[in-house]
Design a protein around this motif. Sequence first.
Motif, PDB file in Angstrom:
ATOM      1  N   ARG A 173      34.228  51.994  42.536  1.00 48.50           N
ATOM      2  CA  ARG A 173      34.037  50.551  42.704  1.00 48.50           C
ATOM      3  C   ARG A 173      32.566  50.184  42.538  1.00 48.50           C
ATOM      4  NH1 ARG A 173      37.655  49.326  48.153  1.00 48.50           N
ATOM      5  NH2 ARG A 173      39.711  49.739  47.220  1.00 48.50           N
ATOM      6  N   PRO A 174      32.289  49.039  41.931  1.00 47.04           N
ATOM      7  CA  PRO A 174      30.880  48.620  41.801  1.00 47.04           C
ATOM      8  C   PRO A 174      30.307  48.192  43.148  1.00 47.04           C
ATOM      9  CG  PRO A 174      32.339  46.901  40.982  1.00 47.04           C
ATOM     10  CD  PRO A 174      33.214  48.097  41.277  1.00 47.04           C
ATOM     11  N   ALA A 175      28.989  48.296  43.270  1.00 40.55           N
ATOM     12  CA  ALA A 175      28.322  47.938  44.530  1.00 40.55           C
ATOM     13  C   ALA A 175      27.814  46.510  44.517  1.00 40.55           C
ATOM     14  CB  ALA A 175      27.155  48.895  44.778  1.00 40.55           C
ATOM     15  N   THR A 176      28.378  45.695  43.640  1.00 39.16           N
ATOM     16  CA  THR A 176      27.933  44.307  43.514  1.00 39.16           C
ATOM     17  C   THR A 176      28.115  43.555  44.826  1.00 39.16           C
ATOM     18  OG1 THR A 176      28.637  44.384  41.206  1.00 39.16           O
ATOM     19  CG2 THR A 176      28.176  42.207  42.149  1.00 39.16           C
ATOM     20  N   GLY A 177      27.044  42.904  45.274  1.00 42.05           N
ATOM     21  CA  GLY A 177      27.112  42.087  46.484  1.00 42.05           C
ATOM     22  C   GLY A 177      26.987  42.872  47.781  1.00 42.05           C
ATOM     23  N   ILE A 178      26.790  44.181  47.693  1.00 39.31           N
ATOM     24  CA  ILE A 178      26.695  44.987  48.916  1.00 39.31           C
ATOM     25  C   ILE A 178      25.275  44.973  49.482  1.00 39.31           C
ATOM     26  CG2 ILE A 178      27.028  47.271  49.911  1.00 39.31           C
ATOM     27  CD1 ILE A 178      29.605  45.940  49.014  1.00 39.31           C
ATOM     28  N   ARG A 181      20.410  40.398  48.994  1.00 41.81           N
ATOM     29  CA  ARG A 181      20.147  39.571  47.817  1.00 41.81           C
ATOM     30  C   ARG A 181      18.659  39.258  47.707  1.00 41.81           C
ATOM     31  NH1 ARG A 181      25.103  35.118  48.217  1.00 41.81           N
ATOM     32  NH2 ARG A 181      26.818  36.617  48.058  1.00 41.81           N
TER      33      ARG A 181
END
Length: 352
Positions: A173-178, A181
Amino acid sequence: MRSIWNGSISFGLVTIPVKTYSATERTSSVSFVRIHEKDGAPIRYRKVCELDGEEVPNEEVGKGYQAPDDETIVEITDEDLARLPMPTAKTMTILAFVDAAEIDPLQMDKAYYLGPNGSAATKPYAVLREALEHQGKVAVGKVAIRGRESLAMLRAHDGAIVMHSLLWPDQIRPATGIGPRGDVKLRDNELTLAETLMDMLGEVDPAELHDEYREAVEELVARKLEGGAPVAPKTPGGRGQVVDLMAALEKSVAAAKGGGGAGQEREASVTPIRGKRTAAKKSAAKTAAPKKAPAKKTTAAKTSSAKGAGASTAKATSKASATAATKTAAKTAAKATAKATPGKRSAKKTSA
């Protein structure tokens, strides 16, 4: 150790028969059984057919594949799987040799030891193992174990070849937004302390690592068997909130310097990083730098100080002598006056 899969490694035109052994075990982990809280009896899981509601014995349980319509289940037998055109069912074909750093640890799944299967496999096995170790590379290929094909990685370890089954890239799974920011502003001192703490913690001895949770559960079970009450765990203080990152890092460094004891913490002074100087270099430079010795006074300075001290002493002596002479003269005059006028002396005493 019992082998769980026998196959071969295809290394160009070289075939290496191998036996596969599980490299890990879960026996030390804690496992619980489900019970009925009302009477403490264990709860069993039964295989029940949804069509007739009857319990199905293990020998009648087969495999099925859910069709795309999510309603039809297609039965798949072992014979069907054996006839599949899958060359990796018995052979792992090496596709490439890459640096170990190119394999994301997220992809690593299970680990297996590979051993040579027969005397004829000993030499090619040793050649592959030595080549992997000498080049510092890992081999990547595909293999099917227990009916499932997966990527695999081979590496040399402790005189043997270890195979790691790898997850497919689309299973990660991608770590986008983890992560946080935007850019987080960090001070030099914070990075310095973090790197210093990393260097001070150093390495860990694998022999000292053990499952404390399992030990606590076993102790709890033993106490309950003896009829004793569970012991309340000791909760370390000060771990609720980290108000000041710098203060927390400084205390961590101080605790590491003092051997990790809570009562041995002390203040840690930190100098900001200049450029990209690492904490290790900074620590080494700090240790190697000799302490500054106090500057020695020159002969001229000593002579001047001595003269100044002598002059001061002479002045003080002269002043003390003059004071003493004045006091003596005053006493003599007072005595003479007292003898001449005894009445005045008595009056003077009375008024005093």
